[in-house]
Structures are given as C-alpha cells and as structure tokens.
Scaffold this active site. Structure first.
Site, PDB file in Angstrom:
ATOM      1  N   CYS A  22     -13.333  -9.551 -15.342  1.00  0.00           N
ATOM      2  CA  CYS A  22     -12.585  -8.606 -16.096  1.00  0.00           C
ATOM      3  C   CYS A  22     -12.102  -8.764 -17.416  1.00  0.00           C
ATOM      4  O   CYS A  22     -12.093  -8.133 -18.443  1.00  0.00           O
ATOM      5  CB  CYS A  22     -11.267  -8.259 -15.437  1.00  0.00           C
ATOM      6  SG  CYS A  22     -11.631  -7.345 -13.950  1.00  0.00           S
ATOM      7  N   HIS A  67      -7.133  -4.197 -20.597  1.00  0.00           N
ATOM      8  CA  HIS A  67      -7.948  -3.920 -19.646  1.00  0.00           C
ATOM      9  C   HIS A  67      -7.171  -2.648 -18.518  1.00  0.00           C
ATOM     10  O   HIS A  67      -5.551  -3.118 -17.952  1.00  0.00           O
ATOM     11  CB  HIS A  67      -8.593  -5.229 -18.792  1.00  0.00           C
ATOM     12  CG  HIS A  67      -8.726  -5.509 -17.933  1.00  0.00           C
ATOM     13  ND1 HIS A  67      -9.464  -4.492 -17.699  1.00  0.00           N
ATOM     14  CD2 HIS A  67      -8.372  -6.020 -16.283  1.00  0.00           C
ATOM     15  CE1 HIS A  67     -10.206  -4.647 -16.078  1.00  0.00           C
ATOM     16  NE2 HIS A  67      -9.321  -5.471 -15.271  1.00  0.00           N
ATOM     17  N   ASN A 109     -10.301   0.545 -12.490  1.00  0.00           N
ATOM     18  CA  ASN A 109     -11.026  -1.085 -12.854  1.00  0.00           C
ATOM     19  C   ASN A 109     -12.149  -0.943 -13.306  1.00  0.00           C
ATOM     20  O   ASN A 109     -13.242  -0.705 -12.400  1.00  0.00           O
ATOM     21  CB  ASN A 109     -10.087  -2.108 -12.141  1.00  0.00           C
ATOM     22  CG  ASN A 109     -10.938  -2.804 -13.115  1.00  0.00           C
ATOM     23  OD1 ASN A 109     -11.219  -3.699 -13.481  1.00  0.00           O
ATOM     24  ND2 ASN A 109      -9.590  -3.926 -12.403  1.00  0.00           N
TER      25      ASN A 109
HETATM   26  N1  ACO Z   1      -4.438   2.991   0.929  1.00  0.00           N
HETATM   27  C1  ACO Z   1      -3.538   2.813   1.739  1.00  0.00           C
HETATM   28  N2  ACO Z   1      -2.682   1.532   2.222  1.00  0.00           N
HETATM   29  C2  ACO Z   1      -3.243   0.574   1.520  1.00  0.00           C
HETATM   30  C3  ACO Z   1      -4.063   0.747   0.615  1.00  0.00           C
HETATM   31  C4  ACO Z   1      -4.236   2.073   0.408  1.00  0.00           C
HETATM   32  N3  ACO Z   1      -5.801   1.896  -0.184  1.00  0.00           N
HETATM   33  N4  ACO Z   1      -4.632  -0.315  -0.308  1.00  0.00           N
HETATM   34  C5  ACO Z   1      -3.305  -1.206   0.517  1.00  0.00           C
HETATM   35  N5  ACO Z   1      -2.886  -0.748   2.092  1.00  0.00           N
HETATM   36  C6  ACO Z   1      -1.441  -0.652   2.649  1.00  0.00           C
HETATM   37  C7  ACO Z   1      -1.614  -2.285   3.253  1.00  0.00           C
HETATM   38  O1  ACO Z   1      -2.064  -2.582   4.306  1.00  0.00           O
HETATM   39  C8  ACO Z   1      -0.041  -2.788   3.472  1.00  0.00           C
HETATM   40  O2  ACO Z   1       0.141  -2.385   4.485  1.00  0.00           O
HETATM   41  P1  ACO Z   1       1.049  -3.284   5.431  1.00  0.00           P
HETATM   42  O3  ACO Z   1       2.545  -3.083   4.469  1.00  0.00           O
HETATM   43  O4  ACO Z   1       0.658  -2.142   6.415  1.00  0.00           O
HETATM   44  O5  ACO Z   1      -0.084  -4.815   5.375  1.00  0.00           O
HETATM   45  C9  ACO Z   1       0.837  -2.190   2.026  1.00  0.00           C
HETATM   46  O6  ACO Z   1      -0.236  -1.385   2.053  1.00  0.00           O
HETATM   47  C10 ACO Z   1       1.075  -2.721   0.901  1.00  0.00           C
HETATM   48  O7  ACO Z   1       0.095  -3.649   1.028  1.00  0.00           O
HETATM   49  P2  ACO Z   1       0.312  -4.322  -0.478  1.00  0.00           P
HETATM   50  O8  ACO Z   1      -0.845  -5.035  -0.720  1.00  0.00           O
HETATM   51  O9  ACO Z   1       1.141  -5.775  -0.261  1.00  0.00           O
HETATM   52  O10 ACO Z   1       0.298  -3.497  -1.700  1.00  0.00           O
HETATM   53  P3  ACO Z   1       1.142  -3.667  -3.455  1.00  0.00           P
HETATM   54  O11 ACO Z   1       2.303  -2.883  -3.471  1.00  0.00           O
HETATM   55  O12 ACO Z   1       0.751  -5.552  -3.439  1.00  0.00           O
HETATM   56  O13 ACO Z   1      -0.220  -3.135  -3.781  1.00  0.00           O
HETATM   57  C11 ACO Z   1      -2.652  -3.070  -5.227  1.00  0.00           C
HETATM   58  C12 ACO Z   1      -2.118  -3.197  -4.121  1.00  0.00           C
HETATM   59  C13 ACO Z   1      -2.451  -2.193  -6.022  1.00  0.00           C
HETATM   60  C14 ACO Z   1      -3.784  -3.773  -4.747  1.00  0.00           C
HETATM   61  C15 ACO Z   1      -1.581  -4.736  -6.058  1.00  0.00           C
HETATM   62  O14 ACO Z   1      -1.558  -5.437  -5.606  1.00  0.00           O
HETATM   63  C16 ACO Z   1      -2.520  -4.835  -7.126  1.00  0.00           C
HETATM   64  O15 ACO Z   1      -2.614  -4.230  -8.123  1.00  0.00           O
HETATM   65  N6  ACO Z   1      -2.181  -5.725  -8.258  1.00  0.00           N
HETATM   66  C17 ACO Z   1      -3.632  -6.039  -8.357  1.00  0.00           C
HETATM   67  C18 ACO Z   1      -4.941  -6.125  -8.569  1.00  0.00           C
HETATM   68  C19 ACO Z   1      -6.082  -5.350  -9.298  1.00  0.00           C
HETATM   69  O16 ACO Z   1      -5.542  -4.966 -10.335  1.00  0.00           O
HETATM   70  N7  ACO Z   1      -7.117  -6.183  -9.525  1.00  0.00           N
HETATM   71  C20 ACO Z   1      -7.871  -5.543 -10.260  1.00  0.00           C
HETATM   72  C21 ACO Z   1      -7.967  -7.234 -10.835  1.00  0.00           C
HETATM   73  S1  ACO Z   1      -8.313  -8.265 -11.401  1.00  0.00           S
HETATM   74  C22 ACO Z   1      -7.689  -7.644 -12.749  1.00  0.00           C
HETATM   75  O17 ACO Z   1      -8.995  -6.698 -13.181  1.00  0.00           O
HETATM   76  C23 ACO Z   1      -6.519  -7.573 -13.292  1.00  0.00           C
END
Ligand code: ACO
Length: 323
Positions: free
Chosen positions: A114, A250, A280
């Site tokens: 990224c 980004h 993304n």
């Molecule tokens: N729909 C519904 N529920 C979901 C989904 C979905 N698509 N995905 C995960 N969940 C659920 C999980 O299973 C979990 O359920 P549980 O509590 O019953 O176990 C709950 O939602 C919370 O999951 P988390 O992973 O803790 O959610 P979080 O608030 O951290 O959000 C996310 C997840 C959006 C991925 C966040 O962590 C994030 O944005 N992280 C940054 C990662 C990123 O941007 N990566 C991109 C690549 S790197 C870059 O480009 C910077």
C-alpha cells in the site's frame, strides 16, 4: 547541475464493475452499516475476468501522457508500484512500457504494497534529481480482488481494483518556480511481517496465496507511523500543518485518516477522500485521489500537497509536493 521533479500530468483508471456493500452482504455475513461505520467504504471496483494489472496501469498511463500532450517515447523511466503483478516475472512495468510505445530508458516494478506509490515516487524523483532520467511516469496499479479470500469478511470487504499515474519532468533546481516534489520519506520494519502479508508466493507455496491481516494491530501501527512520518516530512521542509493545502492519504480506512489528521491538527476539509467509492486500492489509491482532486479543480498549481501511506511489510512513507 541539480534538478527537481516537476509534475506535468496525472491519469486514472477504474474497472467498470461496481460491487456495493449490499451486494457483498448477499453472499457474506456482513452489512452495509458495519462496513461503512468501521471503514468508510461504500463500494469498490472489481476488474473483469481477463482484465489485468497491466491493463489498468496502461489506461491510467495513457491518460496522464495524453493530458500532458506527450507519448510513450517521451519517457525514459517508468516505475510501477504493485503487489499484484500480472506474472511472477517479468515486471508488469515492461508490459506497460511496450504497450505505450516506450522504446528507450528503463521500466521496472517497485513492491511496497500500500506504500508502493510513495516508494515508486521516491525512486523516480531521485533518478530525475540526479539527471539519470528526464521524464518519468510513476504508476500505482492493483488487482487486489485476485488475492482476497472472498470467504473472509474481515478482509475481503476492504479492497478494490484500480490504477493511477503521475508524470514527472526534470527541471533545473535553480529555476524561478520552485514547484515539484519537495521531498520523499521512506520507512520499513520487517519485524511486523505477520500483521499483514499474503500466505503464498513462487518460492514458498508456488501459489499466489491470499491476503492475511490482523486488522486492529495494523490500525494501531498505521496511526502511530503515519503521524510520525508526516511530522518528519513537514519538518524537512520547514512547514507547519497549516501550510498544507491538501492531504492526499492512502485510502485504507476513514478512521485511520481522521486519526492522523486529528493528531496533526489538520483541517478535515483539506483531506481528499475517495475511499467511499474506491475502497482500498493499495498502491493505486494516492494517484487515483490525486487525479480526482486535480480534475475537479481542488488541487491547483502552487498548492502544497502532502501524501502519506502505510502498507504490508510494514512499509510507510510520505511526500510533499508543490503542485
Ligand atoms: N462484517 C461484519 N462483521 C465483521 C466484518 C464484516 N465485514 N469483519 C469483521 N467482523 C466482525 C468480527 O468477526 C468481530 O466479531 P466478534 O466480535 O464476534 O469476534 C467484530 O466484527 C470486530 O472485529 P475487529 O476485527 O475487532 O473489528 P475492528 O473494529 O478492528 O475493524 C477493521 C476491523 C475494519 C479491519 C479495522 O481493524 C481496520 O480498519 N484495521 C486497519 C486495517 C487496514 O486498513 N488494512 C488495510 C491494509 S493496510 C493499509 O492499507 C493501511
């Protein structure tokens, strides 16, 4: 003589097919509300069967060249950032080179996921500054849809396909108009491999593999490293956050972008956001956002533009340009 890289054009390309959050919710246990609230994403573009990263890159490149009134043979450097190349080798860049009719100079890929666009921009900018090349095209192009585990709702909802390109020309550093790339800042930390990687490759599994991510940890590190590299870029140029006309980050997650903006005290209205429509697109997200803001007249000549990105590796970086 020392040179500076002036920006002379940009271009973008998005595949035709739009996949909305609602469509994903028909085949996955997810919802539009969950995806929007956690990420800011509303839809993404997905490349058609047989439409490759090099195709997306070519269209973006052509547009950048046409807008500048140039063609492939005006280029002597093409640097393409991608984590989703057409083939293991050769570089996707040389396929684009051939299609553009570029017959001199060099074309190669840069791999920083990224952060790839910032890394490719740094490579091209350094070559232009040193007089190794006069006209360079920097492309970010990705088909992340091909490396997603479409059963994993935690990752597959986050990404989309696309490409963007930026055309640079070497001008004399001592010229009156101090416009162009002011500085680039690159970092990586290989110890963080396990929080964001693809579980395959030619030398390990011999298969392409799928993207794996510890979202929370990536989020935490992203806010920390992006804030610090933006500080570094501002300090290197003697600029304050209030000097920034446009932040072009980004586009990984609206909450990451807002958190970084808040830490820096940047005005939220000065941020170019495309994540709602593009999701993304990895290395393509910054040049796609630049292209949009240039075309709709937000970014204008003389504006100070701050770009920043973090991605797998971990890798992260920033660049400041005077447009
Ligand atoms: N729909 C519904 N529920 C979901 C989904 C979905 N698509 N995905 C995960 N969940 C659920 C999980 O299973 C979990 O359920 P549980 O509590 O019953 O176990 C709950 O939602 C919370 O999951 P988390 O992973 O803790 O959610 P979080 O608030 O951290 O959000 C996310 C997840 C959006 C991925 C966040 O962590 C994030 O944005 N992280 C940054 C990662 C990123 O941007 N990566 C991109 C690549 S790197 C870059 O480009 C910077």
């Amino acid at each position: 003589m020392m040179f500076r890289s002036q920006i002379v054009g940009c271009g973008a390309y998005l595949p035709e097919r739009i996949v909305t959050n609602e469509e994903l919710a028909t085949r996955l246990d997810t919802s539009d509300a969950w995806i929007r609230q956690r990420t800011g994403i509303g839809q993404r573009r997905i490349a058609a069967d047989g439409e490759l990263t090099s195709d997306l890159a070519y269209h973006a490149a052509r547009q950048a060249l046409e807008r500048a009134g140039m063609n492939g043979n005006d280029l002597d450097l093409l640097v393409l950032a991608t984590a989703t190349p057409d083939e293991t080798f050769p570089a996707t860049a040389v396929k684009v080179q051939a299609r553009l009719g570029m017959t001199r100079g060099a074309a190669f890929d840069v791999q920083a996921v990224c952060s790839g666009f910032i890394f490719a921009l740094a490579v091209a900018d350094n070559a232009l500054r040193l007089g190794q090349a006069r006209t360079a095209l920097v492309i970010g192009a990705e088909t992340f849809s091909r490396i997603l585990d479409w059963q994993d709702r935690g990752t597959c909802v986050l990404f989309g396909d696309g490409a963007g390109a930026l055309l640079l020309n070497a001008v004399s550093e001592s010229g009156p108009m101090q416009r162009g790339i002011l500085s680039t800042h690159l970092h990586s930390d290989g110890r963080q491999h396990d929080i964001l990687y693809v579980d395959g490759g030619p030398s390990s599994t011999r298969e392409t593999g799928y993207l794996r991510m510890q979202g929370r940890e990536v989020f935490r590190q992203a806010v920390h490293h992006l804030s610090s590299v933006v500080d570094e870029a501002l300090a290197a140029n003697g600029l304050a956050p209030s000097d920034i006309d446009w932040l072009v980050p980004h586009q990984a997650n609206t909450r990451i972008i807002e958190a970084v903006g808040r830490k820096l005290g940047l005005d939220a209205e000065k941020t170019v956001l495309t994540i709602e429509r593009h999701a993304n697109t990895s290395a393509a997200s910054i040049p796609l956002a630049l292209d949009e803001a240039v075309r709709d007249g937000r970014i204008r000549p003389g504006h100070i533009v701050l770009m920043e990105a973090l991605g797998g590796g971990l890798t992260w970086g920033a660049s400041i340009a005077r447009w």
